[in-house]
Design a protein around this motif. Structure first.
Motif, PDB file in Angstrom:
ATOM      1  N   LYS A 121      11.094   2.271  10.585  1.00 35.70           N
ATOM      2  CA  LYS A 121      10.931   1.341  11.565  1.00 35.70           C
ATOM      3  C   LYS A 121       9.896   0.472  11.077  1.00 35.70           C
ATOM      4  N   THR A 122      10.205  -0.864  11.291  1.00 35.79           N
ATOM      5  CA  THR A 122       9.137  -1.982  10.754  1.00 35.79           C
ATOM      6  C   THR A 122       8.396  -2.393  11.814  1.00 35.79           C
ATOM      7  N   TYR A 123       7.103  -2.349  11.615  1.00 36.91           N
ATOM      8  CA  TYR A 123       6.139  -2.948  12.681  1.00 36.91           C
ATOM      9  C   TYR A 123       5.577  -4.102  12.252  1.00 36.91           C
ATOM     10  N   ASP A 124       5.433  -4.903  13.219  1.00 38.59           N
ATOM     11  CA  ASP A 124       4.851  -6.458  12.855  1.00 38.59           C
ATOM     12  C   ASP A 124       3.528  -6.221  12.231  1.00 38.59           C
TER      13      ASP A 124
ATOM     14  N   HIS B 121       0.028  -3.228  15.328  1.00 43.90           N
ATOM     15  CA  HIS B 121       1.107  -2.648  15.988  1.00 43.90           C
ATOM     16  C   HIS B 121       1.452  -1.100  15.732  1.00 43.90           C
ATOM     17  N   PHE B 122       1.215  -0.899  14.436  1.00 44.91           N
ATOM     18  CA  PHE B 122       1.583   0.488  14.023  1.00 44.91           C
ATOM     19  C   PHE B 122       0.594   1.472  14.613  1.00 44.91           C
ATOM     20  N   PHE B 123      -0.658   1.209  14.366  1.00 41.63           N
ATOM     21  CA  PHE B 123      -1.588   2.185  14.744  1.00 41.63           C
ATOM     22  C   PHE B 123      -1.660   2.518  16.354  1.00 41.63           C
ATOM     23  N   ALA B 124      -1.389   1.300  17.122  1.00 39.33           N
ATOM     24  CA  ALA B 124      -1.577   1.492  18.314  1.00 39.33           C
ATOM     25  C   ALA B 124      -0.268   2.322  18.901  1.00 39.33           C
TER      26      ALA B 124
ATOM     27  N   CYS C  98      10.692  -2.503   6.088  1.00 37.74           N
ATOM     28  CA  CYS C  98      11.496  -1.501   5.722  1.00 37.74           C
ATOM     29  C   CYS C  98      12.659  -2.054   4.883  1.00 37.74           C
ATOM     30  N   LYS C  99      12.979  -1.185   3.846  1.00 39.10           N
ATOM     31  CA  LYS C  99      14.108  -1.742   2.927  1.00 39.10           C
ATOM     32  C   LYS C  99      14.486  -0.281   2.346  1.00 39.10           C
ATOM     33  N   LEU C 100      15.680  -0.557   1.849  1.00 36.25           N
ATOM     34  CA  LEU C 100      16.329   0.471   0.866  1.00 36.25           C
ATOM     35  C   LEU C 100      15.473   0.876  -0.262  1.00 36.25           C
ATOM     36  N   ILE C 101      14.947   2.051  -0.358  1.00 36.49           N
ATOM     37  CA  ILE C 101      14.052   2.742  -1.600  1.00 36.49           C
ATOM     38  C   ILE C 101      15.180   3.424  -2.525  1.00 36.49           C
TER      39      ILE C 101
ATOM     40  N   LEU D 130       1.976   5.719   8.251  1.00 36.05           N
ATOM     41  CA  LEU D 130       2.249   4.612   7.529  1.00 36.05           C
ATOM     42  C   LEU D 130       2.908   4.859   6.086  1.00 36.05           C
ATOM     43  N   ASP D 131       4.381   4.238   5.960  1.00 38.64           N
ATOM     44  CA  ASP D 131       4.649   4.658   4.825  1.00 38.64           C
ATOM     45  C   ASP D 131       4.495   3.614   3.476  1.00 38.64           C
TER      46      ASP D 131
END
Length: 298
Positions: free
Chosen positions: A112-115, A119-122, A144-147, A138-139
């Motif tokens: 999931k993409t976080y702004d 936003h992610f850590f919250a 997020c995209k195809l790796i 955190l990745d």
């Protein structure tokens, strides 16, 4: 984090060999000066502006606002209870500043993409105590995209570029370090030997064959850079092991550029205990067991 600043400072100054599938090289990680990171949960002194030519700075007393000297980890903010005692509570993601651009986006391992990191850590904080929250990490930096999957032959190529990159990061730091803010005196003495060695392979776009031959011929030049990077990451706590979160400052910006990053670090954890020991780290980069020296990490 100091290591984060150091790496962003140096990435633009070193050219790497292009990966096999025309992935962007490691040095393309940063093409402009990074914005200063604002710690999530910080409680800055407020400035009130009235109808005056200059702003009036309001200096708060720590006794009136105990949160001034109370630090919270990412994802939390300080609040006071009924007894005026400071405590850390999860930050509401909606209170995070709006992202200024896609460069602030964060991809979680939930795909999931976080702004932003705020936003992610919250969000992760709000999930504390749950199975989902425990697994959420955190990745990588960016949306997020195809790796693409990392093939076996590509996995063997990754440390060739990484070793050369680490060596030249240190050389760049040495050349720029005038006030010992980047390297200690002991570190500078070790890097000086690499910097002044006429056999050193200059930074550039080199073939994998050349990188492999250079590692064999000039093996000793790579021992300290590999140990140095381990020490830069092993900070919270400095216990001789790297956790997923300690690896984040290195792996998070690399994953979108080097698609073998995740698999490489996963396989570095040879005993699969979720920690990478110095011996495992060194082995991943081809450093011989007899050359592993904990004193080089400091």
């Amino acid at each position: 984090m100091r290591v984060w600043i150091v790496f962003l400072l140096c990435l633009a100054g070193h050219a790497m060999a292009a990966p096999a599938e025309e992935e962007p090289a490691l040095e393309e990680l940063v093409t402009e000066e990074p914005a200063e990171e604002v710690e999530v949960g910080a409680n800055p002194v407020q400035v009130e502006v009235g109808e005056f030519d200059e702003a009036i700075e309001v200096v708060e007393d720590a006794a009136e606002n105990p949160c001034l000297n109370h630090r919270c980890k990412k994802g939390k903010v300080c609040e006071v209870d009924d007894t005026n005692t400071p405590m850390c509570v999860c930050q509401d993601p909606s209170s995070c500043p709006a992202a200024e651009g896609e460069f602030e986006h964060i991809c979680g391992n939930d795909n999931k993409t976080y702004d932003s990191s705020c936003h992610f850590f919250a969000t992760k904080c709000a999930l504390e105590g749950t199975k989902k929250g425990h697994k959420l990490h955190l990745d990588y930096i960016g949306s997020c995209k195809l790796i693409e999957p990392c093939l076996d032959n590509e996995l063997t190529e990754f440390p060739l570029r990484m070793r050369d990159w680490l060596k030249n990061v240190l050389v760049t730091l040495y050349a720029r370090d005038e006030d010992n803010n980047l390297l200690t005196e002991k570190q500078k003495l070790r890097v000086k030997k690499i910097y002044e060695n006429e056999k050193r392979l200059e930074a550039g776009d080199h073939s994998l064959d050349l990188l492999a031959r250079d590692f064999q011929k000039n093996y000793n030049m790579y021992i300290f850079p590999v140990h140095w990077q381990f020490g830069q990451l092993d900070q919270h706590p400095a216990d001789g092991y790297l956790t997923h979160s300690e690896l984040a400052p290195l792996r998070a910006p690399l994953i979108p550029m080097e698609h073998c990053t995740t698999r490489f670090f996963e396989e570095c954890d040879a005993d699969k205990d979720k920690y990478i020991a110095l011996e495992e780290w060194a082995a991943c980069f081809g450093i011989k067991e007899q050359d592993v020296d904990k004193d080089l990490v400091i």
